[in-house]
Design a protein around this motif. Structure first.
Motif, PDB file in Angstrom:
ATOM      1  N   ARG A 108      50.693 -20.656 -35.662  1.00 20.40           N
ATOM      2  CA  ARG A 108      50.757 -19.554 -34.697  1.00 20.40           C
ATOM      3  C   ARG A 108      49.382 -19.512 -34.009  1.00 20.40           C
ATOM      4  NH1 ARG A 108      52.984 -14.062 -36.991  1.00 20.40           N
ATOM      5  NH2 ARG A 108      54.967 -15.199 -36.729  1.00 20.40           N
ATOM      6  N   PRO A 109      49.258 -20.133 -32.832  1.00 19.50           N
ATOM      7  CA  PRO A 109      47.935 -20.352 -32.236  1.00 19.50           C
ATOM      8  C   PRO A 109      47.308 -19.107 -31.634  1.00 19.50           C
ATOM      9  CG  PRO A 109      49.633 -21.194 -30.777  1.00 19.50           C
ATOM     10  CD  PRO A 109      50.334 -20.741 -32.019  1.00 19.50           C
ATOM     11  N   ASP A 161      31.389 -24.954 -36.487  1.00 15.02           N
ATOM     12  CA  ASP A 161      30.873 -26.315 -36.651  1.00 15.02           C
ATOM     13  C   ASP A 161      31.665 -27.293 -35.789  1.00 15.02           C
ATOM     14  OD1 ASP A 161      32.890 -27.824 -38.853  1.00 15.02           O
ATOM     15  OD2 ASP A 161      32.914 -25.645 -38.868  1.00 15.02           O
ATOM     16  N   ALA A 162      31.116 -28.482 -35.620  1.00 15.88           N
ATOM     17  CA  ALA A 162      31.710 -29.465 -34.718  1.00 15.88           C
ATOM     18  C   ALA A 162      33.101 -29.895 -35.172  1.00 15.88           C
ATOM     19  CB  ALA A 162      30.796 -30.680 -34.592  1.00 15.88           C
ATOM     20  N   SER A 163      33.294 -30.061 -36.483  1.00 16.94           N
ATOM     21  CA  SER A 163      34.606 -30.483 -36.978  1.00 16.94           C
ATOM     22  C   SER A 163      35.669 -29.426 -36.684  1.00 16.94           C
ATOM     23  CB  SER A 163      34.533 -30.748 -38.488  1.00 16.94           C
ATOM     24  OG  SER A 163      33.721 -31.865 -38.761  1.00 16.94           O
ATOM     25  N   SER A 164      35.316 -28.153 -36.891  1.00 19.14           N
ATOM     26  CA  SER A 164      36.276 -27.087 -36.622  1.00 19.14           C
ATOM     27  C   SER A 164      36.602 -27.000 -35.140  1.00 19.14           C
ATOM     28  CB  SER A 164      35.724 -25.748 -37.116  1.00 19.14           C
ATOM     29  OG  SER A 164      35.560 -25.755 -38.520  1.00 19.14           O
ATOM     30  N   ARG A 165      35.584 -27.133 -34.307  1.00 23.45           N
ATOM     31  CA  ARG A 165      35.838 -27.097 -32.862  1.00 23.45           C
ATOM     32  C   ARG A 165      36.739 -28.252 -32.435  1.00 23.45           C
ATOM     33  NH1 ARG A 165      30.201 -26.207 -32.702  1.00 23.45           N
ATOM     34  NH2 ARG A 165      29.902 -28.289 -31.799  1.00 23.45           N
ATOM     35  N   GLY A 166      36.503 -29.419 -33.021  1.00 25.88           N
ATOM     36  CA  GLY A 166      37.315 -30.581 -32.670  1.00 25.88           C
ATOM     37  C   GLY A 166      38.760 -30.427 -33.080  1.00 25.88           C
ATOM     38  N   LEU A 167      38.994 -29.943 -34.304  1.00 27.34           N
ATOM     39  CA  LEU A 167      40.372 -29.757 -34.751  1.00 27.34           C
ATOM     40  C   LEU A 167      41.051 -28.650 -33.962  1.00 27.34           C
ATOM     41  CD1 LEU A 167      42.665 -30.483 -36.644  1.00 27.34           C
ATOM     42  CD2 LEU A 167      41.729 -28.834 -38.294  1.00 27.34           C
ATOM     43  N   ALA A 168      40.322 -27.571 -33.668  1.00 23.31           N
ATOM     44  CA  ALA A 168      40.909 -26.487 -32.862  1.00 23.31           C
ATOM     45  C   ALA A 168      41.360 -27.007 -31.505  1.00 23.31           C
ATOM     46  CB  ALA A 168      39.892 -25.361 -32.703  1.00 23.31           C
ATOM     47  N   ARG A 169      40.580 -27.888 -30.923  1.00 21.92           N
ATOM     48  CA  ARG A 169      40.955 -28.483 -29.639  1.00 21.92           C
ATOM     49  C   ARG A 169      42.203 -29.360 -29.802  1.00 21.92           C
ATOM     50  NH1 ARG A 169      36.370 -30.208 -28.711  1.00 21.92           N
ATOM     51  NH2 ARG A 169      36.582 -32.295 -29.593  1.00 21.92           N
ATOM     52  N   ASP A 170      42.240 -30.166 -30.874  1.00 23.45           N
ATOM     53  CA  ASP A 170      43.388 -31.044 -31.097  1.00 23.45           C
ATOM     54  C   ASP A 170      44.672 -30.259 -31.349  1.00 23.45           C
ATOM     55  OD1 ASP A 170      41.765 -33.252 -30.810  1.00 23.45           O
ATOM     56  OD2 ASP A 170      41.513 -33.578 -32.972  1.00 23.45           O
ATOM     57  N   LEU A 171      44.552 -29.119 -32.038  1.00 16.92           N
ATOM     58  CA  LEU A 171      45.728 -28.314 -32.357  1.00 16.92           C
ATOM     59  C   LEU A 171      46.120 -27.349 -31.240  1.00 16.92           C
ATOM     60  CD1 LEU A 171      45.026 -27.330 -36.087  1.00 16.92           C
ATOM     61  CD2 LEU A 171      46.538 -29.130 -35.236  1.00 16.92           C
ATOM     62  N   VAL A 225      43.766 -17.421 -41.394  1.00 16.58           N
ATOM     63  CA  VAL A 225      42.690 -18.112 -42.098  1.00 16.58           C
ATOM     64  C   VAL A 225      41.464 -18.139 -41.199  1.00 16.58           C
ATOM     65  CG1 VAL A 225      41.992 -20.244 -43.256  1.00 16.58           C
ATOM     66  CG2 VAL A 225      44.412 -19.569 -43.234  1.00 16.58           C
ATOM     67  N   ARG A 226      40.344 -17.685 -41.734  1.00 13.30           N
ATOM     68  CA  ARG A 226      39.074 -17.768 -41.024  1.00 13.30           C
ATOM     69  C   ARG A 226      38.163 -18.715 -41.784  1.00 13.30           C
ATOM     70  NH1 ARG A 226      40.083 -12.044 -41.032  1.00 13.30           N
ATOM     71  NH2 ARG A 226      40.525 -11.262 -38.926  1.00 13.30           N
ATOM     72  N   GLY A 227      37.604 -19.693 -41.069  1.00  9.95           N
ATOM     73  CA  GLY A 227      36.696 -20.595 -41.747  1.00  9.95           C
ATOM     74  C   GLY A 227      36.784 -22.018 -41.233  1.00  9.95           C
ATOM     75  N   PRO A 228      36.098 -22.960 -41.894  1.00 12.08           N
ATOM     76  CA  PRO A 228      36.069 -24.355 -41.446  1.00 12.08           C
ATOM     77  C   PRO A 228      37.359 -25.095 -41.782  1.00 12.08           C
ATOM     78  CG  PRO A 228      34.820 -24.101 -43.471  1.00 12.08           C
ATOM     79  CD  PRO A 228      35.251 -22.718 -43.074  1.00 12.08           C
ATOM     80  N   VAL A 229      37.397 -26.354 -41.427  1.00 11.59           N
ATOM     81  CA  VAL A 229      38.605 -27.168 -41.624  1.00 11.59           C
ATOM     82  C   VAL A 229      39.079 -27.163 -43.081  1.00 11.59           C
ATOM     83  CG1 VAL A 229      39.563 -29.497 -41.433  1.00 11.59           C
ATOM     84  CG2 VAL A 229      38.067 -28.610 -39.623  1.00 11.59           C
ATOM     85  N   PRO A 230      38.185 -27.331 -44.091  1.00 10.35           N
ATOM     86  CA  PRO A 230      38.681 -27.312 -45.474  1.00 10.35           C
ATOM     87  C   PRO A 230      39.324 -25.987 -45.878  1.00 10.35           C
ATOM     88  CG  PRO A 230      36.502 -28.322 -45.384  1.00 10.35           C
ATOM     89  CD  PRO A 230      36.749 -27.710 -44.036  1.00 10.35           C
ATOM     90  N   ALA A 231      38.939 -24.891 -45.230  1.00 11.18           N
ATOM     91  CA  ALA A 231      39.580 -23.611 -45.513  1.00 11.18           C
ATOM     92  C   ALA A 231      41.051 -23.652 -45.121  1.00 11.18           C
ATOM     93  CB  ALA A 231      38.858 -22.489 -44.762  1.00 11.18           C
ATOM     94  N   PRO A 235      38.844 -20.752 -36.272  1.00  9.57           N
ATOM     95  CA  PRO A 235      37.945 -21.802 -36.752  1.00  9.57           C
ATOM     96  C   PRO A 235      36.496 -21.351 -36.824  1.00  9.57           C
ATOM     97  CG  PRO A 235      38.627 -22.242 -34.500  1.00  9.57           C
ATOM     98  CD  PRO A 235      39.432 -21.071 -34.968  1.00  9.57           C
ATOM     99  N   ALA A 236      35.746 -21.998 -37.714  1.00 12.59           N
ATOM    100  CA  ALA A 236      34.302 -21.803 -37.776  1.00 12.59           C
ATOM    101  C   ALA A 236      33.659 -22.457 -36.555  1.00 12.59           C
ATOM    102  CB  ALA A 236      33.755 -22.389 -39.068  1.00 12.59           C
TER     103      ALA A 236
END
Length: 204
Positions: free
Chosen positions: A203-204, A65-75, A33-39, A62-63
């Motif tokens: 699968r990170p 944007d700040a939300s995507s970067r934050g979730l990518a870091r958390d995951l 999946v390529r894209g922001p958190v809602p994707a 992740p895209a």
């Protein structure tokens, strides 16, 4: 079954993928999946509806944007091995990955001052019974089957915080926002829960 790629980088702020955009999720052997958190959330919701979250590994690019970067870091995107994670769901068919909000549907001229009447239970604990400004919910990716809840009674008042598995809400007409996407109609009942029967494979 082969890898299926979903390029959803064209989603705008506050936009979730429609059903047509995630056709083929159920038939894939693995997903990218390529894209922001809602994707990512939309693909996982479709995968869960097909009953295949335990079988199909999901990679996410992740895209920016700040939300995507934050979730990518958390995951821990880009680090570690494939792993199973909690799926935080709601009773309206959605998935929550980063941040949910429950607030008054009608906010008038002073939206920051709007409040709604609500009863809320976080597992066995009553966390709200009366007027509140909003309730915020976040999956806790450092724990198993856990969501963190913050109840804000009103401006300039300290919030009430709790952790647990499920949050049940009954209220005046409310607006729900899931990972930046507003639910299309007001609701008076809502449940978010970390489903301990379901895992999804990252699968990170």
């Amino acid at each position: 079954m082969s890898l299926a790629e979903f390029d959803l980088r064209g989603l705008g702020p506050g936009q979730a993928p429609d059903r047509a955009a995630v056709v083929g999720v159920a038939d894939a052997g693995s997903l990218l999946v390529r894209g922001p958190v809602p994707a990512l959330g939309g693909v996982l919701a479709a995968l869960h509806a097909a009953g295949r979250t335990a079988e199909v590994p999901v990679s996410w690019e992740p895209a920016g944007d700040a939300s995507s970067r934050g979730l990518a870091r958390d995951l821990g995107i880009g680090t570690g091995d494939e792993r199973e994670l909690t799926l935080v769901r709601d009773d309206h068919g959605g998935v929550l990955l980063q941040h949910g909000r429950y607030e008054a549907a009608e906010r008038g001229r002073l939206p920051l001052a709007a409040r709604l009447g609500v009863q809320a239970h976080h597992d066995d604990e009553k966390v709200a019974d009366g007027m509140v400004a909003r309730i915020d919910v976040r999956p806790d990716w450092r724990a198993v089957d856990t969501i963190r809840v913050v109840v804000s009674p009103q401006l300039m008042r300290p919030p009430r915080r709790s952790t647990g598995r499920a949050l049940q809400l009954a209220s005046d007409p409310a607006q729900v926002t899931r990972d930046g996407v507003v639910f299309p109609r007001p609701v008076s009942r809502w449940t978010w829960y970390a489903d301990d029967r379901v895992r999804w494979r990252l699968r990170p």
